[in-house]
Enzyme design. Sequence first.
Site, PDB file in Angstrom:
ATOM      1  CB  SER A  73       3.588 -12.960   2.585  1.00 23.25           C
ATOM      2  OG  SER A  73       2.554 -13.763   2.402  1.00 23.25           O
ATOM      3  CG  ASP A 187       3.067 -13.519  -0.966  1.00 21.88           C
ATOM      4  OD1 ASP A 187       4.038 -13.022  -0.537  1.00 21.88           O
ATOM      5  OD2 ASP A 187       2.456 -14.573  -0.480  1.00 21.88           O
TER       6      ASP A 187
END
Length: 300
Positions: A73, A187
């Site tokens: 991320s 993510d």
Amino acid sequence: MNRKKTQSPEEQVPPAEPSPHLEDPRKPASSENKGKRVAMVLGSGGARGYAHVGVLEEVVSRGHEVVSIAGCSMGALVGGVFASGKLSEFRDWALNLDRFAILKLIDFSWSSRGAIRGDKVFSVVSDLVGDICIEDLPMDYTAVATEILSQKEVWFQQGSLLDAIRASVAIPSLIRPHEKNGRLYVDGGLLNPLPIIPTIGSHADRIIAVNLSHYDANQNDVGEDLPLADVSDPGLFDMMNMAFETMQSSLTQYKIAGYPPDVLINIPKRVCKTFEYHRAPELIDLGRRLAAKALDAEGL
């Protein structure tokens, strides 16, 4: 330089055993210092990821040589920018972001897959890193994402750096998933918020991990000049985000217990909310201070 071939030109499912390290350091170590060859693990955590900038600056300032980066991320974003040699430019851009500038970067989407397209933000990232492939970077780099259809963790170690970053940062339901070759990537923090394993075989002297999901009830390391995020009366959006972060914190503890890094830098989760991207100055400074404390404790 020989690189291990992965299952596809862009990504791979994590192997059962760590893959061999691909040595290609950014700069030769100076014979005049005692710097170590280090592998950096940069965790997920939204705006707290600005702390990664301060950590990297502190590590490099001490003469250590970063030979490998694994990120998830925001960690994949900062790590990719660093590996491409653009950390200072990213830092300058982030330091000039205020609330109004953040709002201008939000491009809402009518798609059911995500409330935000993310095109405006990634146009900035594209301008920074350019059209570069991961295998052309001067150090090993891994971005961790989640392929949501197969529910598998995926490592991006080849192919477009920009694609790898975009796949890793797509927060489910908020940022539109990154679609590539019929696959949907979101993510990486869903499955691996602190990707230590990709660095295990890096031949580094030390593995330094930066955990953005640390919970400390006393918040002793923050300092009086950095106010804590107010979570006393969370709204619906805050509740959804807190649930996601609770899951990430639990996963992170399992990863640390299974593969303890040589140096662990804990960034308290309450220093800011996930989407307070206007707070780069204090978070970069916090990262540097906590990195200095952790490195001093290890004699680095």
